[in-house]
Design an enzyme around this catalytic site. Structure first.
Site, PDB file in Angstrom:
ATOM      1  N   LYS A   1      87.519  22.598  21.061  1.00 30.13           N
ATOM      2  CA  LYS A   1      88.880  23.066  21.303  1.00 30.13           C
ATOM      3  C   LYS A   1      88.735  24.547  21.591  1.00 30.13           C
ATOM      4  CE  LYS A   1      93.288  22.755  18.799  1.00 30.13           C
ATOM      5  NZ  LYS A   1      93.705  24.123  18.572  1.00 30.13           N
TER       6      LYS A   1
ATOM      7  N   TYR B   1      86.570  29.605  18.333  1.00 29.12           N
ATOM      8  CA  TYR B   1      87.348  30.782  18.687  1.00 29.12           C
ATOM      9  C   TYR B   1      86.480  32.033  18.563  1.00 29.12           C
ATOM     10  CZ  TYR B   1      91.544  27.814  18.233  1.00 29.12           C
ATOM     11  OH  TYR B   1      92.497  26.828  18.389  1.00 29.12           O
TER      12      TYR B   1
HETATM   13  P1  FBP Z   1      98.667  26.291  18.562  1.00 28.67           P
HETATM   14  O1  FBP Z   1      98.869  25.321  19.720  1.00 28.67           O
HETATM   15  O2  FBP Z   1      99.920  26.521  17.792  1.00 28.67           O
HETATM   16  O3  FBP Z   1      97.979  27.552  19.036  1.00 28.67           O
HETATM   17  O4  FBP Z   1      97.671  25.561  17.552  1.00 28.67           O
HETATM   18  C1  FBP Z   1      96.304  25.454  17.815  1.00 28.67           C
HETATM   19  C2  FBP Z   1      95.494  26.109  16.729  1.00 28.67           C
HETATM   20  O5  FBP Z   1      94.107  25.930  16.937  1.00 28.67           O
HETATM   21  C3  FBP Z   1      95.822  25.631  15.334  1.00 28.67           C
HETATM   22  O6  FBP Z   1      95.076  24.507  14.961  1.00 28.67           O
HETATM   23  C4  FBP Z   1      95.535  26.838  14.514  1.00 28.67           C
HETATM   24  O7  FBP Z   1      96.329  26.962  13.403  1.00 28.67           O
HETATM   25  C5  FBP Z   1      95.880  27.949  15.432  1.00 28.67           C
HETATM   26  O8  FBP Z   1      95.738  27.502  16.742  1.00 28.67           O
HETATM   27  C6  FBP Z   1      94.984  29.128  15.195  1.00 28.67           C
HETATM   28  O9  FBP Z   1      95.508  30.208  15.890  1.00 28.67           O
HETATM   29  P2  FBP Z   1      94.828  31.620  15.912  1.00 28.67           P
HETATM   30  O10 FBP Z   1      94.321  31.796  17.305  1.00 28.67           O
HETATM   31  O11 FBP Z   1      95.930  32.557  15.606  1.00 28.67           O
HETATM   32  O12 FBP Z   1      93.725  31.629  14.888  1.00 28.67           O
END
Ligand code: FBP
Length: 269
Positions: free
Chosen positions: A180, A149
């Site tokens: 992911k 991310y």
């Molecule tokens: P979601 O489908 O609810 O977005 O979950 C995916 C995920 O990667 C989770 O594993 C993690 O808790 C969340 O998204 C993290 O979200 P953020 O973008 O707020 O950090």
């Protein structure tokens, strides 16, 4: 470690695939966002989520170690997230390891997951830690999945085409077996991220609950059309009033290659 004794078994995502595709159910939002943000009286119970993973025939459930210890019942492959952070602190994001690969294996993990905040001033710490985890996972013969991310003061738009592709490529180069990543908003731009990931499998990250089922299914269709292996989803399934129905629609898109969104929605009515 004695280098001569070090072995690298083949770590493959094959155990998570159905006809080359897969769908994971993610549930670490209690830690990442806090229970009051995402949960209601039903989905605050990890047992409820475990049940959805089994009945919805997900290819894996993703838990932190505490939930895996107390709620994992088998029947669905387990991915243990070995790092995580709470959503309370401010500043440059960092998520550090909280579970060893060895302990994840003892809980029954068939893969480990690790989040990297690409672009954070602290990304080097996460690169370094993931590097060690990836090696330990491969020594044990299980894949390492990177949640990548882009985040931090320098990141203006975490879903821009070039940023998401950078995330995908970072995962490949750091040795992730699967990445992911967030959806870019359209299939054409997401396909650049899929190409950038090379032989690392790409999973679209679900994100906050979409306004309508159709909106979410369109995103998933776009990711699959772009060449993604599948979806790692949390809130769009377990915040749904009927998680098994939306899971069925998602499966129509992910696994039934010719199904389009309109047909997938029909299974709900
Ligand atoms: P979601 O489908 O609810 O977005 O979950 C995916 C995920 O990667 C989770 O594993 C993690 O808790 C969340 O998204 C993290 O979200 P953020 O973008 O707020 O950090």
């Amino acid at each position: 470690m004695d280098l001569a004794k070090r072995s690298r078994k083949k770590a493959s995502m094959d155990g998570f695939l159905t006809n080359g595709r897969s769908m994971f159910l993610a549930y670490d939002q209690g830690l990442e966002h806090g229970p009051s943000k995402d949960f209601n009286d039903k989905n605050i119970d990890p047992g409820y989520i475990m049940d959805i993973a089994i009945k919805g025939r997900f290819n894996a459930i993703v838990f932190q170690k505490g939930l895996a210890e107390k709620y994992y019942t088998g029947k669905v492959p387990l991915i243990v997230k070995v790092n995580g952070k709470a959503g309370l602190a401010s500043g440059e994001p960092i998520s550090k390891q909280n579970c060893s690969v060895e302990y994840a294996l003892s809980l029954g993990a068939k893969a480990v997951g690790y989040t990297i905040y690409l672009g954070s001033q602290l990304e080097a710490d996460m690169f370094n830690e993931f590097g060690k985890i990836q090696e330990q996972a491969h020594e044990a013969g299980i894949p390492a999945i990177a949640w990548i991310y882009p985040r931090g003061a320098v990141i203006q738009n975490d879903t821009a085409k070039e940023i998401v592709a950078y995330a995908a490529r970072t995962g490949l180069e750091l040795g992730a077996d699967a990445v992911k990543i967030k959806y870019t908003g359209d299939s054409a731009s997401f396909s650049w991220a899929v190409k950038s990931a090379g032989k690392a499998k790409v999973y679209m990250s679900g994100g906050p609950k979409a306004p309508t089922d159709q909106d979410f299914l369109n995103q998933v269709q776009g990711a699959i059309d772009a060449g993604a292996t599948g979806l790692a989803v949390g809130r769009n399934v377990w915040q749904h009033p009927d998680p098994l129905k939306i899971s069925e629609s998602l499966k129509q898109i992910i696994f039934a290659k010719k199904k389009k969104v309109a047909e997938a929605v029909l299974v709900q009515s």
